[in-house]
Scaffold this motif. Sequence first.
Motif, short mmCIF file in Angstrom:
data_model
loop_
_atom_site.label_atom_id
_atom_site.label_comp_id
_atom_site.label_asym_id
_atom_site.label_seq_id
_atom_site.Cartn_x
_atom_site.Cartn_y
_atom_site.Cartn_z
N SER A 58 0.82 -1.20 0.00
CA SER A 58 0.00 0.00 0.00
C SER A 58 0.86 1.25 0.00
N PRO A 59 0.25 2.41 -0.32
CA PRO A 59 0.99 3.68 -0.23
C PRO A 59 1.47 3.98 1.19
N HIS A 60 0.79 3.46 2.19
CA HIS A 60 1.20 3.72 3.58
C HIS A 60 2.59 3.17 3.85
N PHE A 99 5.14 5.16 1.66
CA PHE A 99 5.32 6.53 2.13
C PHE A 99 6.09 6.57 3.45
N THR A 141 -1.11 13.17 5.65
CA THR A 141 -1.20 12.26 4.51
C THR A 141 -0.92 10.82 4.94
N GLN A 142 0.13 10.63 5.73
CA GLN A 142 0.49 9.28 6.15
C GLN A 142 -0.57 8.68 7.07
N PHE A 197 -3.35 7.50 4.84
CA PHE A 197 -2.96 6.24 4.21
C PHE A 197 -3.09 5.09 5.21
N ILE A 252 -6.73 4.07 5.72
CA ILE A 252 -7.25 3.37 4.55
C ILE A 252 -6.76 1.92 4.53
N VAL A 253 -5.47 1.72 4.81
CA VAL A 253 -4.91 0.37 4.82
C VAL A 253 -5.51 -0.45 5.95
N CYS A 295 -10.38 1.50 -0.65
CA CYS A 295 -9.81 2.23 -1.80
C CYS A 295 -8.97 1.35 -2.72
N TYR A 349 -11.20 12.03 -0.32
CA TYR A 349 -10.10 12.37 0.58
C TYR A 349 -9.38 13.65 0.13
#
Length: 466
Positions: A98-100, A103, A151-152, A155, A158-159, A164, A176
């Motif tokens: 994931s982006p989390h 990031f 932002t983090q 993320f 969401i995770v 998403c 978002y």
Amino acid sequence: MSRNTHRLLIPFLLAFRTAHAHNHSVLTQEEATAPIDTILWIHIFLQAAVWGILFPIGMVFGMSRSRWHVPLQITGIALTFGGYLLGHTHGGREFLPSPHGAFASILLVPILAQLALGVYLKLHIHEQTLRPLAVRAHGVVGKSYPVLGWTQMMFGMIVFRGYCRGEELGQCLAHYIMGGGFIAYGVILAIMLLVGEMWIRRSGRSPDWWDSWVILLWGIVNTFTEHRGSVWSVKDMQHTILGVLWWCGGVLGVYLSRNNQRTVIPSIIIILTGYAMSDHAQGLKLSTKVHAVFGYTLMLAGVTRLLEVCFVAPSYAPADGVEDDRSDHTLADGTDATHKGRTFRHLPPFLLVASGLLFMSATDEELQYVHEGGMDHVTYILIMFSIAFLLYTHIVFLITLYSTSGRNAPNDGSASRPPMKMDASGAIELTAAGTRQPPSGAWYSRVRTEEPVHVIGNDEEDEGGY
């Protein structure tokens, strides 16, 4: 490498190896539904506290040149690395890439850059060459921390819920990004109302000029990004025409505010956007209700902003100690500012924050989860407003902390603080108490009238920031 160096690297190597082991492209049902273990809970609450509370306070201390800035940021960095290790060594539930996770590794770059810049500034070398650039870079990176942390955390949420992915990505991004935009708008508006008058004057532009440009540019982006595929759905048409509305209204707003005039066009655009969202077609009754309240809240934010521009905020006031004060129409010379007027100015930013949270919480997957859990829309909406109260409290606390800490704090042990002025280079300087009174009729006046003026300026020439 020495044996001691290898020992120091072992925890980091284990963390990266475990991270690779956790990087599953496909999860079994058992991995996806396993309980959250204690280590992961500690990671979540620790990182939320550091990035949501500790780092923003440290940022404010850096802006006010407080001696607590350095120890607070060092503590935050140490806890961040600890949380990073916990996030990659937990057991229990597994998560898809994931982006989390990506990031989290990217965040190491600004953290290490900030640390290196801070150490360099403490050396007091290259005073006339590299140091000024390092001061400015240190400030820019430090001011980005709240945005990076927010932002983090989004993320991570969401995770954690598994949202998403696949076809849901588009509507998630819309909620978002747009919801976060409304919250950012509220934060900036609160800053302008509480400590930003002098910056507005020095810019030579009215607040509505900046608003109109943001709305114009965002409308252009929205016009060409909301429709995907060959078939136009009702939502596609509504979202696209909202983009057209924004850039058309933004053009008019920029034109009407070109001579530093106030204008109600941004307020009208916010009201129309709220109207569109209040009657937005949804699949669930719960979703329809939540979107309706979001729309009403946004409409109310626009109405209160309109009233603030037309009836609460005066139009001009001379400002002592401000170089190149070109603000002929933004601030007022009246002396009739009342407690009610000052309190009223908190309504637009708070309502923007509340509407942003409502919109971010109105994704299809989130509301489906709430619906399946048996919660009604009233309870859910009240929960979001409760969070909005806490978030706005945190925002105002940080702004107030800037006005009462570091070089803005009392220097004589009394309850009053010395006023501040700007020099020709834009730096904030303290003056002796009683040497200058706040401008009468200031459009942004605070609730507590006994507090002197505090302003934001370009004070990067001092070494202590961030």
